[in-house]
Enzyme design. Structure first.
Site, PDB file in Angstrom:
ATOM      1  N   ARG A 156       0.722  -0.824  -0.390  1.00 49.79           N
ATOM      2  CA  ARG A 156       0.107   0.032  -0.456  1.00 49.79           C
ATOM      3  C   ARG A 156       0.715   1.065   0.269  1.00 49.79           C
ATOM      4  NH1 ARG A 156      -2.180  -3.805   3.989  1.00 49.79           N
ATOM      5  NH2 ARG A 156      -3.990  -4.985   3.327  1.00 49.79           N
ATOM      6  N   LYS A 180      -2.335  -3.109   7.702  1.00 54.14           N
ATOM      7  CA  LYS A 180      -2.813  -2.372   8.405  1.00 54.14           C
ATOM      8  C   LYS A 180      -3.321  -2.998  10.462  1.00 54.14           C
ATOM      9  CE  LYS A 180      -6.236  -1.016   5.040  1.00 54.14           C
ATOM     10  NZ  LYS A 180      -7.049  -0.988   4.432  1.00 54.14           N
ATOM     11  N   HIS A 251      -1.990   3.108  -6.011  1.00 55.14           N
ATOM     12  CA  HIS A 251      -2.970   1.576  -5.652  1.00 55.14           C
ATOM     13  C   HIS A 251      -2.795   0.798  -7.501  1.00 55.14           C
ATOM     14  CE1 HIS A 251      -4.318   0.092  -2.445  1.00 55.14           C
ATOM     15  NE2 HIS A 251      -5.652  -0.174  -2.566  1.00 55.14           N
ATOM     16  N   ARG A 254      -0.481  -2.196  -6.879  1.00 51.15           N
ATOM     17  CA  ARG A 254      -0.848  -2.836  -5.666  1.00 51.15           C
ATOM     18  C   ARG A 254      -1.800  -3.926  -6.485  1.00 51.15           C
ATOM     19  NH1 ARG A 254      -1.082  -4.088  -0.417  1.00 51.15           N
ATOM     20  NH2 ARG A 254      -3.615  -4.845   0.293  1.00 51.15           N
ATOM     21  N   HIS A 277      -3.341  -8.824   3.162  1.00 48.17           N
ATOM     22  CA  HIS A 277      -5.597  -8.997   3.082  1.00 48.17           C
ATOM     23  C   HIS A 277      -5.487 -10.514   5.007  1.00 48.17           C
ATOM     24  CE1 HIS A 277      -5.616  -8.077  -0.536  1.00 48.17           C
ATOM     25  NE2 HIS A 277      -5.642  -6.818   0.251  1.00 48.17           N
ATOM     26  N   TYR A 286      -9.287 -10.442  -7.006  1.00 45.65           N
ATOM     27  CA  TYR A 286      -8.340 -10.453  -7.861  1.00 45.65           C
ATOM     28  C   TYR A 286      -8.379 -12.432  -9.041  1.00 45.65           C
ATOM     29  CZ  TYR A 286      -6.586  -6.230  -5.264  1.00 45.65           C
ATOM     30  OH  TYR A 286      -5.917  -5.170  -5.038  1.00 45.65           O
TER      31      TYR A 286
END
Length: 305
Positions: A156, A180, A251, A254, A277, A286
């Protein structure tokens, strides 16, 4: 939607405490924390005009607020979903922290959202984008290393611009990323990105840092950390120079990273780990991108497509 009320001091304190908890518990970025606070203050204003308070509202009051918000116009499904998400997360926190025994947002139903596929670019477009910076300048060398790193790792942009120098191990060819929720992951860098990082660290970064000490890997012209806003601005500039249509963002690289891995047979769970994730469902989108591309290629090139 306008409300004539004003949130109480108690509601203001609750919102401030909640936003602080978002940072302490999940490491949520400042723009996300501000968005939660904005949505909750809007709800508190409307509830106050109806003689209620955010901290004490029941499910009926929350449903009435969301219905009024929707009827007012100007709020699309995603905006409504974000407002509901803020309420659900806020009242869940109230229950967990012992401030309430019940959760009035538990049965709120979100609007159906369109299934949007992430935008991506082809491998040849990636090559053109990565070749756009001028490596004979310190900033151009930084940008080449930065873009190569983004495409090689799928980071990110917020993760990339905050990387400390010590997060990169040239010997092992790995980047240590704090993502995250403060989750840590190790991501391979690859030979091409490693080559440009070595050149940047040897020539570009010392020129940008000057006599100013900094722990950050990617530096600005002033020797400070590269900003997210600068990253957005520069990638769009390089996209124009590379002749790539549309509005690219960091992004996009990414998305390209994940899609191109899957195009070449990578395991979905491996891609999940590389992207950081927490849920495999997030990564599965994806696979839809890859299928959509295959379908488009079939329609374009097959005689009976």
């Amino acid at each position: 939607m306008n409300g004539s009320g004003c949130e109480s001091a108690a509601d203001r304190r609750l919102i401030d405490d909640f936003v602080e908890a978002l940072w302490l518990e999940d490491g949520l970025a400042e723009p996300s924390r501000k968005a939660y606070a904005t949505d909750l203050r809007a709800a508190a204003h409307w509830l106050a005009s109806s003689g209620s308070a955010l901290g004490d509202a029941d499910g009926a009051a929350l449903r009435a607020y969301l219905a009024a918000r929707g009827a007012a116009g100007g709020f699309g499904p995603r905006s409504q979903a974000r407002a509901q998400s803020a309420l659900r997360r806020f009242y869940g926190w109230l229950v967990r922290s012992g401030r309430r025994s019940d959760d009035p947002a538990a049965r709120l139903r979100g609007p159906r959202l369109p299934h949007a596929l992430p935008g991506t670019i082809s491998a040849s477009q990636v090559d053109a984008l990565l070749a756009a910076p001028d490596p004979d300048t310190a900033i151009g060398l930084r940008d080449r290393a930065w873009l190569e790193l983004m495409y090689a790792t799928g980071l990110r942009v917020s993760e990339c611009v905050t990387l400390p120098v010590h997060a990169y191990s040239a010997q092992q060819g790995l980047i240590q990323v704090i993502g995250k929720g403060r989750r840590e992951r190790l991501v391979p860098v690859g030979d091409e990105a490693a080559h440009w990082l070595a050149r940047y660290l040897r020539h570009g970064r010392p020129a940008l840092a000057g006599a100013r000490p900094s722990e950050t890997l990617l530096l600005s012209q002033r020797g400070a950390a590269m900003s997210r806003q600068n990253a957005w601005h520069r990638i769009r500039r390089y996209a124009v120079a590379a002749g790539i249509p549309g509005k690219l963002s960091p992004h996009t690289l990414r998305h390209a990273f994940a899609t191109h891995l899957l195009d070449h047979g990578a395991d979905l769970r491996a891609v999940q780990m590389l992207l950081g994730h927490s849920n495999l469902n997030t990564t599965q989108i994806y696979t839809h991108v890859a299928r959509a591309r295959l379908k488009a290629l079939h329609e374009q090139h097959h005689p009976r497509g």
